[in-house]
Design a protein around this motif. Sequence first.
Motif, PDB file in Angstrom:
ATOM      1  N   HIS A 194       9.610   4.164  -9.999  1.00 32.36           N
ATOM      2  CA  HIS A 194      10.425   3.007  -9.773  1.00 32.36           C
ATOM      3  C   HIS A 194       9.927   1.791  -8.983  1.00 32.36           C
ATOM      4  O   HIS A 194      10.580   0.978  -8.632  1.00 32.36           O
ATOM      5  CB  HIS A 194      11.713   3.421  -9.288  1.00 32.36           C
ATOM      6  N   GLN A 195       8.789   1.858  -8.839  1.00 31.31           N
ATOM      7  CA  GLN A 195       7.879   0.760  -8.045  1.00 31.31           C
ATOM      8  C   GLN A 195       8.524   0.240  -6.860  1.00 31.31           C
ATOM      9  O   GLN A 195       8.643  -0.854  -6.382  1.00 31.31           O
ATOM     10  CB  GLN A 195       7.713  -0.453  -8.857  1.00 31.31           C
ATOM     11  N   VAL A 196       8.680   1.421  -5.840  1.00 28.29           N
ATOM     12  CA  VAL A 196       9.335   1.239  -4.590  1.00 28.29           C
ATOM     13  C   VAL A 196       8.256   0.989  -3.568  1.00 28.29           C
ATOM     14  O   VAL A 196       7.488   1.914  -3.601  1.00 28.29           O
ATOM     15  CB  VAL A 196      10.273   2.464  -3.993  1.00 28.29           C
ATOM     16  N   ALA A 197       8.261  -0.266  -2.978  1.00 23.79           N
ATOM     17  CA  ALA A 197       7.091  -0.472  -2.150  1.00 23.79           C
ATOM     18  C   ALA A 197       7.103   0.641  -0.830  1.00 23.79           C
ATOM     19  O   ALA A 197       8.402   0.906  -0.416  1.00 23.79           O
ATOM     20  CB  ALA A 197       7.152  -1.694  -1.519  1.00 23.79           C
ATOM     21  N   MET A 198       6.014   0.785  -0.267  1.00 22.46           N
ATOM     22  CA  MET A 198       5.846   1.901   0.558  1.00 22.46           C
ATOM     23  C   MET A 198       5.290   1.199   2.066  1.00 22.46           C
ATOM     24  O   MET A 198       4.176   0.753   1.767  1.00 22.46           O
ATOM     25  CB  MET A 198       5.061   3.098   0.412  1.00 22.46           C
ATOM     26  N   GLY A 199       5.974   1.205   3.102  1.00 20.25           N
ATOM     27  CA  GLY A 199       5.230   0.659   4.148  1.00 20.25           C
ATOM     28  C   GLY A 199       4.468   1.509   4.720  1.00 20.25           C
ATOM     29  O   GLY A 199       4.640   2.826   4.464  1.00 20.25           O
ATOM     30  N   THR A 200       3.223   1.249   5.163  1.00 22.79           N
ATOM     31  CA  THR A 200       2.150   2.133   5.604  1.00 22.79           C
ATOM     32  C   THR A 200       2.145   2.530   7.117  1.00 22.79           C
ATOM     33  O   THR A 200       2.917   1.735   7.934  1.00 22.79           O
ATOM     34  CB  THR A 200       0.939   1.291   5.493  1.00 22.79           C
ATOM     35  N   LEU A 201       2.134   3.672   7.355  1.00 20.91           N
ATOM     36  CA  LEU A 201       1.889   4.349   8.656  1.00 20.91           C
ATOM     37  C   LEU A 201       0.472   4.676   8.789  1.00 20.91           C
ATOM     38  O   LEU A 201       0.370   5.549   9.825  1.00 20.91           O
ATOM     39  CB  LEU A 201       2.941   5.666   8.590  1.00 20.91           C
ATOM     40  N   ALA A 202      -0.331   4.231   8.208  1.00 23.49           N
ATOM     41  CA  ALA A 202      -1.678   4.287   8.660  1.00 23.49           C
ATOM     42  C   ALA A 202      -2.014   3.874  10.169  1.00 23.49           C
ATOM     43  O   ALA A 202      -1.893   2.863  10.112  1.00 23.49           O
ATOM     44  CB  ALA A 202      -2.759   3.801   7.486  1.00 23.49           C
ATOM     45  N   GLY A 203      -2.570   4.737  10.734  1.00 24.82           N
ATOM     46  CA  GLY A 203      -3.106   4.022  12.068  1.00 24.82           C
ATOM     47  C   GLY A 203      -1.819   4.111  13.165  1.00 24.82           C
ATOM     48  O   GLY A 203      -1.969   3.894  14.103  1.00 24.82           O
ATOM     49  N   LYS A 204      -0.722   4.729  12.612  1.00 23.60           N
ATOM     50  CA  LYS A 204       0.328   4.704  13.546  1.00 23.60           C
ATOM     51  C   LYS A 204       0.316   6.038  14.277  1.00 23.60           C
ATOM     52  O   LYS A 204      -0.323   7.057  13.751  1.00 23.60           O
ATOM     53  CB  LYS A 204       1.728   4.568  12.969  1.00 23.60           C
ATOM     54  N   LYS A 205       0.961   6.281  15.671  1.00 23.33           N
ATOM     55  CA  LYS A 205       0.754   7.201  16.305  1.00 23.33           C
ATOM     56  C   LYS A 205       2.000   7.735  17.051  1.00 23.33           C
ATOM     57  O   LYS A 205       3.215   7.026  16.464  1.00 23.33           O
ATOM     58  CB  LYS A 205       0.089   6.758  17.730  1.00 23.33           C
ATOM     59  N   VAL A 206       2.067   8.882  17.476  1.00 22.00           N
ATOM     60  CA  VAL A 206       3.375   9.400  18.173  1.00 22.00           C
ATOM     61  C   VAL A 206       3.002   9.772  19.687  1.00 22.00           C
ATOM     62  O   VAL A 206       1.955   9.842  20.064  1.00 22.00           O
ATOM     63  CB  VAL A 206       3.641  11.002  17.514  1.00 22.00           C
TER      64      VAL A 206
END
Length: 449
Positions: free
Chosen positions: A72-84
């Motif tokens: 459905h071509q839902v754009a995905m926000g990237t979590l690359a490089g994000k931390k906890v």
Amino acid sequence: MIELETEVVVIGAGMAGLMAATALSDRDVVVLEATDRAGGRVESVRQGDYWINLGTQFTEGTGPLIEALERHQVAMGTLAGKKVALALHGKQVDTSNPFGLMFRSRMTFLDRLGLAAVGARILAAAPFLQMNPGNRLAKRVRAKLDALSASYVLRGIGSEVARDMVRSWSGQWMGCEPEETAATQFVFSMGILLTDPAKVPNFSLPEGGNQTLTDVLATDLGDRLRLNSPVTSVEWTEDGVVVDYADENGPARIRARRAIVAVPSDVAVKLMPGLPPEYRSAFDDIRYGRYVVVGFFTHEEGPQRWDDYIAVSTPQLSFQAMFNHAAALRGPGARKPGGALACFAGGAVADNLFELTDEEIVNRFTADLLSLYPELEGKLDEGIVRRHHRVVPFWAPGGRASLPTLRRHLGPVHLAGDYQLDMPSLADAASSGERAAEQVRASLPRSAN
């Protein structure tokens, strides 16, 4: 009473029900949903560039859910490089190195010792849960964890900080206390997070929130999706199913060749009085986590301390975790003003909050959020409160043994829901819906279309 006939009736328009109906969209299918919206525990609110997930926080996993997002071509926000991060004694510490964090945070020697013991117990068992289930040693470890409560990781631990952190982890990820749940799910989830959060497959945030996908699926179903249509009973013979429900015109009935029941376990028991004893017992073994969520849209400008964190664990506050949905939009370049934060409490903490008014909950969460980030003073919108009495399914020690029963259909009635899978998640709910649809399709004559 109005009576209709259809080939397949799907009961429940959460993720499992929507995926089941979508997979059968070439057949004559009707979806009955008791509430005024599709999506179940998936709910997002939006404001400008930002969104807050007020139900299920993240999309993770593989299979039908990810495939549907891509289709459905839902754009995905990237979590690359994000931390906890962990917020403890007023200090926020990156948790990418769990053993290093013990020495960077304000812990006593006893706290460090206790947390190290907890981590060692989790890390010793977690690899066996990621092995092939047919492996003999992995089978034995799993059976032992299935019989233990998650509180075993706290045996002999004298540190209050370590105990608070374990309870916070259990509350924020499963919505229950360690004593309530078998150790398997807790160890698996925490094992991945402690070793490398990047190992969580396709851990991401659809732009616009998780509800973006359920909105698309509901729109595609059109008038085959009937909201405000609570089902009162499901009865069946070898030849078909009779579903009684209510709509705006009063009592109604649908006769179908097949049914997919995609509702929580306790609701399923009420709707199907003819359940065989083994199914009723299996449903009774399922428990659900509880959550209180307060979402805040924010109005800060310029880089902030929380920008690179998708989550901050807060075991000493009135909420147990703060999720930063805007992290998915933070990339290179100028930072857009504003943001979106969700404060999360689960388990016994949520149980106590249920007794308060929305205003009292918002006031508590606001005060603690400002103690964590004083720079948000005057920059928070009014809090948006959701009380979830039933979210993530889990099993008490020994309860998982009945799980195979719920994977079998009852003649023309098929079951769907993330309670059917070992490690419940939004992706598992989608997978169970698609699997039920495949079973239904295989049992029906080929479509004439």
